[in-house]
Design an enzyme around this catalytic site. Structure first.
Site, PDB file in Angstrom:
ATOM      1  N   THR A   1      60.744  33.514  30.422  1.00  0.00           N
ATOM      2  CA  THR A   1      60.379  34.406  31.435  1.00  0.00           C
ATOM      3  C   THR A   1      58.685  34.376  31.676  1.00  0.00           C
ATOM      4  O   THR A   1      58.293  34.304  32.616  1.00  0.00           O
ATOM      5  CB  THR A   1      60.812  35.695  31.170  1.00  0.00           C
ATOM      6  OG1 THR A   1      62.190  35.881  31.042  1.00  0.00           O
ATOM      7  CG2 THR A   1      60.266  36.766  32.248  1.00  0.00           C
ATOM      8  N   CYS A   2      57.959  34.369  30.653  1.00  0.00           N
ATOM      9  CA  CYS A   2      56.440  34.223  30.420  1.00  0.00           C
ATOM     10  C   CYS A   2      55.943  32.907  31.277  1.00  0.00           C
ATOM     11  O   CYS A   2      55.057  32.980  31.970  1.00  0.00           O
ATOM     12  CB  CYS A   2      55.964  34.282  29.029  1.00  0.00           C
ATOM     13  SG  CYS A   2      56.384  35.645  28.166  1.00  0.00           S
TER      14      CYS A   2
END
Length: 189
Positions: free
Chosen positions: A76-77
């Protein structure tokens, strides 16, 4: 703690004495409260590029945006959170933001490599909170030991102006991406 147990076990202990002890114990948790709007950033050195290149996060002047992530190179990052900030730097700067900073509990070499991978134009500063000192100081620790091996940073974003927090969004579960996105912070600047 043993002294407290001995005191409580005394038969002659008055209610007022016990009440005083309970009040003291209950208020001690205030020290562990997470950072909030109106608070000053703590004076903590983070690493930028190498262990020898340190910056005090509280010394940034003007309006800045800080976003924290659980880990560099995590899905996600890397796919959503950081790239959206890279793509929003110009819009943030148009609103008076001097610097956009990404913080993660990683070593400075990983943060540098991650920044070079995501941000070809060097628009964002990728700072390493190597031992989690900043993360702990703002009360946003995330126990990611089962997945990432240690305590990490909850996912958050904040607007800071001359060292004071003006806006803050922390993901309710610490890792999701619902309120700390670049599009969310653009509305708060």
């Amino acid at each position: 703690m043993q002294a407290l147990r001995q005191l409580i076990s005394r038969p002659a202990l008055r209610y007022t004495q016990l009440s005083h002890i309970q009040r003291c114990l209950q208020t001690s948790s205030i020290l562990d409260m997470p950072i909030k709007v109106g608070d000053s950033l703590p004076s903590v050195e983070l690493m930028k590029g190498t262990p020898n290149d340190k910056v005090d996060i509280s010394k940034y002047a003007g309006k800045i945006v800080i976003f924290g992530v659980p880990g560099a190179f995590t899905p996600t990052c890397s796919k959503d959170h950081a790239p959206a900030f890279v793509n929003s730097v110009d819009a943030l700067k148009a609103k008076g933001v001097a610097s956009v900073i990404c913080v993660s509990v990683n070593d400075p070499f990983v943060m540098t490599a991650w920044g070079e991978n995501l941000d070809k134009g060097n628009k964002i500063e990728f700072l390493a909170d190597t031992c989690g000192d900043f993360t702990k100081a703002i009360g946003l620790e995330l126990d990611a030991t089962p997945l990432l091996g240690n305590i990490r940073c909850k996912r958050f974003s904040m607007v800071v102006d001359d060292g004071k927090v003006k806006a803050l969004s922390v993901e309710p579960d610490g890792t999701g991406l619902t309120c700390s996105r670049a599009q969310d912070i653009l509305k708060m600047v």
